[in-house]
Design an enzyme around this catalytic site. Structure first.
Site: not given
Ligand code: NAD
Length: 508
Positions: A272, A254, A307, A196
């Site tokens: 992550e 997460g 991140c 997804k």
């Molecule tokens: P997000 O958590 O909003 O979304 C991430 C994914 O989760 C998307 O595909 C989104 O559609 C999905 N999602 C959102 N709500 C959900 C739910 N209730 N149930 C299931 N899936 C759901 O994050 P974002 O804004 O897309 O990305 C930014 C974040 O990602 C930042 O916090 C960044 O630090 C983190 N990130 C971490 C790493 C790492 O390796 N640690 C790498 C890249 C990004």
């Protein structure tokens, strides 16, 4: 779509290619592109212009059900999980080769979808995705079980087997690369997958799925369902026939993954999540200019939407003024916002207008909390039609301020003065996050003490953001529990089975 080296240097040529781009927008289930079952679509917007890029299938629980069923059928049939290791290797190698062959298209898709500079896509994201598939292809026949040292009356061995159906949920900041980091180890271990992608950047994942099929990946092994987190993502994470969720995204979501696992089938979850990485520069730094260059890059690369963005600059008081002045000068030339389709551009827009407003909101919070806005903090002149934010620096930051504690996920850095190594480590660890950390020092003892004591999954000494596929990627504390990239990532997509064979009585 193809582009010669000369056109890659030409902004007009990139715009022309972008005009001609016709991305796939449907769900990819069981080897076929299909519309969302409920018929919905959503718009994906080019953040550099605010214009609609494409209408994409809005996957819902029905599409997730179909994709998981296809993945389960493919897994049980053994068409992938029991494929000879070398044949599976070949499919992943060919996938890597095809990604390379479609570099231009991938670069355009992610740049148009989420705004990063096209030159970053070509120099970093696309080659990174290629290397990811190559690395995990190479691990396939290195995965061993074990025979243990039992009494002679028994043969006991440990089989290492795939988990089954893996759900991958990824963010928008490195759409292709994050998908590759999740997919390649899951597939290499013999699992089947439902991916997804983020709703902000779904297009490159659909091209990747098409290329996997072209590379000889059997139908049903890799499925992609675009859609919203609350709909498609939640349905995938709550699904009772998914054995693992590999998640990259925010801390808040997460945590939801862990809740969903508990509310459904106790599937494995690896997370992550975000960061607030400290970059420590001590007075005995071997090279202040290098430290500054890395620090600038460490926060402003990818618009700060990283991140591990090094957003907390912990600088020794003795060199504070010199560091700050050099940082200002370097930032001015190294990161200039512009058209992401211009190959010379080093900083694009943020991913959405809403995210731009969120980041600008943090600039206000920083000022209200008493930090000094040193430069930036606004929308660059002439770029108001896109979701741009200027590279921004706060000085006089205290670690209790919200801009030092919360992940901004934009081009906003804060300088926090420190009294030396111990004080720096104390501040570095005073955070809910623990993804990455760096230190600049000439003292080998200080460096190793820092590496030992800092609460972070990734540590850099006299550099920042270095690494290759062998190095682990993952955090401590609320930065998550998973480990991407390395051989360990492959193991996380397997489970062990104990097999005991009775051979007769022990000799007396
Ligand atoms: P997000 O958590 O909003 O979304 C991430 C994914 O989760 C998307 O595909 C989104 O559609 C999905 N999602 C959102 N709500 C959900 C739910 N209730 N149930 C299931 N899936 C759901 O994050 P974002 O804004 O897309 O990305 C930014 C974040 O990602 C930042 O916090 C960044 O630090 C983190 N990130 C971490 C790493 C790492 O390796 N640690 C790498 C890249 C990004």
């Amino acid at each position: 779509m193809d582009a010669s080296v000369s056109t890659l240097r030409d902004t007009a040529a990139w715009h022309e290619l972008a005009e001609r781009l016709r991305p796939e927008t449907r769900c990819f289930v069981d080897g076929e592109f299909v519309p969302a079952r409920a018929g919905g679509v959503f718009e994906t917007i080019n953040p550099a212009t605010g214009q609609v890029l494409a209408e994409v299938a809005r996957g819902t629980a029905q599409d997730i059900d179909a994709a998981v069923a296809a993945a389960r059928r493919a897994f049980k049939s053994g068409v992938w999980s029991r494929m000879a290791p070398r044949d599976r290797m070949e499919v992943l190698y060919r996938t890597a080769h095809l990604i390379q062959g479609h570099a231009t298209e991938f670069a355009l898709l992610d740049t148009l979808d989420m705004g990063k500079p096209i030159s970053d896509m070509l120099a970093s994201d696309v080659p990174g995705a290629v290397r990811t598939f190559q690395f995990f292809a190479e691990t396939i026949d290195k995965l061993d079980g074990m025979v243990t040292n039992t009494a002679p009356s028994a043969l006991h061995y440990i089989l290492r087997q795939p988990l089954g159906v893996v759900g991958c949920i990824v963010p928008w900041n490195y759409p292709l690369l994050m998908a590759a980091w999740k997919l390649a180890p899951a597939l290499a271990a013999g699992n089947t997958v439902v991916l997804k992608p983020a709703e902000e950047s779904p297009l490159s994942a659909l091209l990747l799925a098409k290329l996997f099929l072209e590379a000889g990946g059997p139908a049903g092994v890799l499925n992609v369902v675009p859609g919203f987190g609350e709909e498609a993502g939640k349905a995938l994470a709550l699904h009772n026939d998914v054995d693992k969720i590999g998640f990259t995204g925010s801390v808040e979501v997460g945590k939801l993954m862990m809740i969903y696992a508990g509310q459904s089938n106790m599937k494995r979850v690896s997370t992550e999540c975000g960061g607030k990485s400290p970059q420590i520069v001590l007075a005995d730094t071997p090279d202040l200019d290098s430290a500054v260059a890395y620090a600038v890059d460490g926060i402003y690369a990818n618009q700060g939407e990283v991140c591990n963005a090094g957003s907390r600059l912990l600088v020794a008081r003795e060199i504070l003024d010199e560091f700050t002045e050099k940082f200002r000068q370097k930032a001015k030339t190294a990161f200039v916002p512009g058209d992401p389709l211009d190959p010379r551009t080093t900083m694009g827009p943020l991913v959405t207008r809403a995210h731009q407003q969120r980041v600008l909101g943090y600039v206000e919070i920083g000022k209200q909390d008493g930090a000094t806005l040193d430069f930036g903090g606004g929308v660059p002149a002439g770029l108001e039609s896109g979701a741009y934010v200027e590279p921004t620096l706060f000085t006089g930051v205290d670690n209790a301020m919200r801009i030092a504690r919360e992940e901004i996920f934009g081009p906003v850095a804060g300088i926090l003065p420190v009294r030396g190594a111990d004080h720096a480590i104390e501040i570095a660890n005073d955070s809910i996050f623990g993804l990455a950390a760096s230190i600049w020092t000439s003292d080998v003892t200080t460096a190793h003490r820092f590496a030992r004591d800092v609460e972070a999954g990734v540590v850099w000494i006299n550099c920042f953001d270095h690494g290759d596929m062998t190095s682990i990627w993952g955090g401590f504390k609320q930065s998550g529990s998973g480990r991407d990239k390395c051989f360990e990532a492959l193991l996380h997509h397997t489970q062990t089975k104990s097999v005991w064979l009775h051979l007769g009585e022990d000799p007396t």
